[in-house]
Design a protein around this motif. Structure first.
Motif, PDB file in Angstrom:
ATOM      1  N   ASN A   1       4.131   0.043   0.647  1.00  0.00           N
ATOM      2  CA  ASN A   1       3.116   0.896   1.259  1.00  0.00           C
ATOM      3  C   ASN A   1       2.436   0.187   2.426  1.00  0.00           C
ATOM      4  O   ASN A   1       2.193   0.793   3.475  1.00  0.00           O
ATOM      5  CB  ASN A   1       2.084   1.316   0.214  1.00  0.00           C
ATOM      6  CG  ASN A   1       0.976   2.157   0.811  1.00  0.00           C
ATOM      7  OD1 ASN A   1      -0.156   1.699   0.971  1.00  0.00           O
ATOM      8  ND2 ASN A   1       1.283   3.395   1.158  1.00  0.00           N
TER       9      ASN A   1
ATOM     10  N   ARG B   1      -3.887   7.208   0.584  1.00  0.00           N
ATOM     11  CA  ARG B   1      -2.713   8.068   0.702  1.00  0.00           C
ATOM     12  C   ARG B   1      -2.055   7.869   2.057  1.00  0.00           C
ATOM     13  O   ARG B   1      -2.731   7.738   3.082  1.00  0.00           O
ATOM     14  CB  ARG B   1      -3.102   9.532   0.522  1.00  0.00           C
ATOM     15  CG  ARG B   1      -3.639   9.886  -0.852  1.00  0.00           C
ATOM     16  CD  ARG B   1      -4.185  11.310  -0.873  1.00  0.00           C
ATOM     17  NE  ARG B   1      -3.154  12.278  -0.497  1.00  0.00           N
ATOM     18  CZ  ARG B   1      -3.425  13.552  -0.178  1.00  0.00           C
ATOM     19  NH1 ARG B   1      -4.669  13.995  -0.171  1.00  0.00           N
ATOM     20  NH2 ARG B   1      -2.439  14.371   0.138  1.00  0.00           N
TER      21      ARG B   1
ATOM     22  N   VAL C   1      -5.332   7.878  -3.393  1.00  0.00           N
ATOM     23  CA  VAL C   1      -4.442   8.350  -4.444  1.00  0.00           C
ATOM     24  C   VAL C   1      -5.224   8.467  -5.749  1.00  0.00           C
ATOM     25  O   VAL C   1      -6.345   7.973  -5.878  1.00  0.00           O
ATOM     26  CB  VAL C   1      -3.250   7.389  -4.621  1.00  0.00           C
ATOM     27  CG1 VAL C   1      -2.429   7.311  -3.347  1.00  0.00           C
ATOM     28  CG2 VAL C   1      -3.718   5.999  -5.043  1.00  0.00           C
TER      29      VAL C   1
ATOM     30  N   ILE D   1       1.173   2.152  -5.815  1.00  0.00           N
ATOM     31  CA  ILE D   1       1.183   3.106  -4.714  1.00  0.00           C
ATOM     32  C   ILE D   1       2.564   3.212  -4.063  1.00  0.00           C
ATOM     33  O   ILE D   1       2.893   4.219  -3.454  1.00  0.00           O
ATOM     34  CB  ILE D   1       0.098   2.730  -3.679  1.00  0.00           C
ATOM     35  CG1 ILE D   1      -0.202   3.900  -2.739  1.00  0.00           C
ATOM     36  CG2 ILE D   1       0.455   1.455  -2.938  1.00  0.00           C
ATOM     37  CD1 ILE D   1      -1.422   3.684  -1.878  1.00  0.00           C
TER      38      ILE D   1
ATOM     39  N   GLU E   1       3.642   7.059  -3.534  1.00  0.00           N
ATOM     40  CA  GLU E   1       3.633   7.548  -2.153  1.00  0.00           C
ATOM     41  C   GLU E   1       5.004   7.527  -1.491  1.00  0.00           C
ATOM     42  O   GLU E   1       5.249   8.301  -0.570  1.00  0.00           O
ATOM     43  CB  GLU E   1       2.665   6.705  -1.320  1.00  0.00           C
ATOM     44  CG  GLU E   1       1.206   6.929  -1.656  1.00  0.00           C
ATOM     45  CD  GLU E   1       0.755   8.357  -1.349  1.00  0.00           C
ATOM     46  OE1 GLU E   1       0.754   8.743  -0.162  1.00  0.00           O
ATOM     47  OE2 GLU E   1       0.419   9.081  -2.315  1.00  0.00           O
ATOM     48  N   HIS E   2       5.888   6.644  -1.947  1.00  0.00           N
ATOM     49  CA  HIS E   2       7.169   6.490  -1.247  1.00  0.00           C
ATOM     50  C   HIS E   2       8.384   6.592  -2.159  1.00  0.00           C
ATOM     51  O   HIS E   2       9.514   6.547  -1.671  1.00  0.00           O
ATOM     52  CB  HIS E   2       7.193   5.142  -0.512  1.00  0.00           C
ATOM     53  CG  HIS E   2       5.991   4.910   0.356  1.00  0.00           C
ATOM     54  ND1 HIS E   2       5.752   5.642   1.501  1.00  0.00           N
ATOM     55  CD2 HIS E   2       4.943   4.051   0.235  1.00  0.00           C
ATOM     56  CE1 HIS E   2       4.610   5.230   2.056  1.00  0.00           C
ATOM     57  NE2 HIS E   2       4.104   4.278   1.299  1.00  0.00           N
TER      58      HIS E   2
END
Length: 437
Positions: A37, A118, A390, A399, A403-404
Motif C-alpha cells: 500500500n 483508503r 479503511v 491494508i 485495498e489491493h
C-alpha cells in the motif's frame, strides 16, 4: 544551451528516481502487511500528478500571474500548449523538471498516513491537494518575474524576496504541514502508541535513503537550470550537509538511547537533504556543515514530539520534512553569503542584518499556515463524503489485502518441515501462530 538542457533533463530523471526511492524508504518502515500500500501510494502519486501537471499544473505554477502573486493563469499553457517542439526545448525541459517536484511533494505526505488510509481516498486527496495547494504555492516560490517577456510571478519569490533555491518551503514545509493536518483528521492507527509498530525491512529503508540521496543531486544542483558554477556549489553543499546531518542524528541517538541505528542513519540522511535544499546555493561549506549538524540533531529530537502531543505521524514526515524544511529555510538568514553566489544575501553571521531572516521566517510561516488550513478542509470534505480510512477489520488484517488484494510476502507457504501459519484474531489484534508438523 544544449549542455544546460542536457543537465536539466538528466536532473529531471534523477528527481523522478527519488519517488521510487521514497517508496522503498517508507515501505521498509511500515509493517509487512502495509508495504504494498505504501509503495502504491507513492506510485499512484506519480501517475496522477504527472497527468495533472502537464494538463494544467505547470500553467497554474508558472503561467503569468492573474491574482496578486497567488496564482498563474491556468489556461496559458493548458496541456503544455506552446511549449512542445521548435525553440521551446529548454522550456519543455524546465516543465519536465518541475513536474518531478510536484510528484514527490505529494508522495511525501503519504508517510504520515501509513497503514490506514483508503487508496481511492488518497488519490482523490492527492489530486485536490496538488491543485489547490502545491500548484499555487509553487507559483509563489518558484515563479520569478521576467521583465523582458512581461511575465509576472509569485509573491514570495518577487515581492517578499525570500530565498528558496530548491524547495524548502514549496516542497518540504508544504508537505510537512499537510502531513500533520491529514494525520490529525484521519486519526491514529489502531493500537498506537501502545503496540510496537517497528519497521519490517530496514535494508529497504537504507536502500531508499541511498536512492533519495542519489536523486537529490538532481533535485538541488538541477535547480541551477544549467551546467554552471552554481550547480557545482549546490552539489557540493548537498553532499556536505547530508553527511553532517547523518552524524548529528547518530550522535543524538547515541547520547539519548545508547545506540546508533541504521534507521537513524537513513533518517539523518533525509533530514540533511531536506534542510540543505533551500540553502544549497546560498551558503558556503561552513554554512552547509552547520545546517546539516543542526538539522540532524533537531530532527532527531523532533520525531519524538508526536508522542508528547498525541498525533500519529506514522513515518515522521512532520519531524523530518516540516522541521527540516523550517531549519534550512530560516538558517539562510544566518548563514547566507554572497561569497558563493551573487544572488544570495549576507546573513547575520556574514555581516548582514536581520532583514533577510525576517523574510525567510515570513515565507516559511505563510506556506505552513496555508498548507495546514487548506489540507484540513480537503481532508474533512473527503472524510464526511466518501470516507478517508479503511475499516477496523481491514486495518487489523492488513491494508495490502483489503485495498489491493495482494501481499508482499507469502507467509502461508511451508518450508523446512514447518506447517503453514494460521492466522487468528483475538481482542482486535492479529496474531500469527506456527505449529510444527
Amino acid at each position: 544551451m544544449q549542455g544546460d538542457t542536457a543537465w536539466l533533463l538528466t536532473s529531471a530523471a534523477l528527481v523522478l528516481l527519488m519517488t521510487p526511492g521514497l517508496a522503498f524508504f517508507y515501505g521498509g518502515m511500515v509493517r509487512s502487511k502495509s508495504v504494498l500500500n505504501m509503495l502504491m501510494m507513492c506510485f499512484g502519486a506519480m501517475g496522477l500528478i504527472g497527468v495533472l501537471w502537464v494538463v494544467y499544473g505547470y500553467s497554474v505554477a508558472f503561467g503569468n500571474d492573474v491574482g496578486a502573486g497567488l496564482l498563474g493563469d491556468p489556461f496559458e499553457a493548458l496541456g503544455l500548449s506552446g511549449l512542445m517542439g521548435g525553440d521551446a526545448l529548454s522550456t519543455t525541459g524546465f516543465a519536465a523538471f518541475q513536474g518531478m517536484f510536484a510528484i514527490i511533494t505529494v508522495a511525501l505526505i503519504a508517510g504520515a498516513v501509513a497503514d490506514r488510509m483508503r487508496f481511492g481516498a488518497w488519490l482523490l486527496f492527492a489530486g485536490l491537494w496538488a491543485t489547490v495547494v502545491y500548484f499555487p504555492v509553487a507559483h509563489w516560490v518558484f515563479a520569478f518575474d521576467n521583465e523582458d517577456s512581461g511575465v509576472v510571478g509569485g509573491w514570495i519569490a518577487n515581492d517578499l524576496a525570500a530565498l528558496d533555491f530548491a524547495g524548502g518551503t514549496a516542497v518540504h514545509i508544504n508537505a510537512g504541514a499537510a502531513a500533520l493536518a491529514l494525520a490529525l483528521v484521519l486519526g491514529k492507527r489502531r493500537g498506537w502508541p501502545k503496540e510496537p509498530m517497528k519497521p519490517h525491512n530496514l535494508p529497504y529503508v537504507m536502500l531508499g535513503a541511498g536512492l533519495l540521496w542519489f536523486g537529490w543531486f538532481g533535485f538541488n544542483a538541477g535547480s541551477a537550470l544549467g551546467a554552471n558554477e552554481i550547480a557545482g556549489v549546490a552539489f557540493v553543499n548537498t553532499l556536505t550537509a547530508t553527511c553532517a546531518a547523518m552524524l548529528g542524528w547518530l550522535l543524538t541517538e547515541r547520547l539519548r538511547d545508547g545506540k546508533a541505528t541504521s534507521l537513524g542513519a537513513a533518517s539523518g540522511v533525509v533530514a540533511g537533504l531536506v534542510a540543505i535544499t533551500p540553502a544549497c546555493a546560498f551558503v558556503d561549506t561552513w554554512g552547509a556543515l552547520s545546517i546539516g549538524v543542526i538539522a540532524g540533531i533537531l530532527c532527531a529530537l523532533a520525531v519524538g514530539l508526536k508522542y508528547r502531543f498525541g498525533y500519529d505521524d506514522s513515518l515522521d514526515v512532520v519531524g523530518v520534512h516540516l522541521v527540516g524544511g523550517l531549519v534550512g529555510t530560516v538558517l539562510i538568514g544566518f548563514f547566507g553569503t554572497t561569497n558563493v553566489n551573487e544572488g544570495s544575501v549576507d546573513g547575520l553571521f556574514y555581516g548582514g542584518g536581520a532583514d533577510q531572516l525576517g523574510k525567510q521566517v515570513l515565507g516559511a510561516v505563510a506556506v505552513l499556515a496555508y498548507s495546514f488550513l487548506i489540507t484540513s478542509i480537503i481532508a474533512l470534505i473527503i472524510k464526511f463524503t466518501m470516507g478517508l480510512r479503511v475499516s477496523t477489520e481491514d486495518e487489523v488484517a492488513g491494508i495490502d489485502e483489503s485495498e489491493h488484494a495482494e501481499s508482499a510476502y507469502d507467509f502461508a507457504g511451508s518450508r523446512g518441515g514447518r506447517a503453514a501459519s494460521v492466522e487468528t484474531e483475538a481482542g482486535g489484534a492479529k496474531k500469527l501462530e506456527e505449529t510444527k508438523s
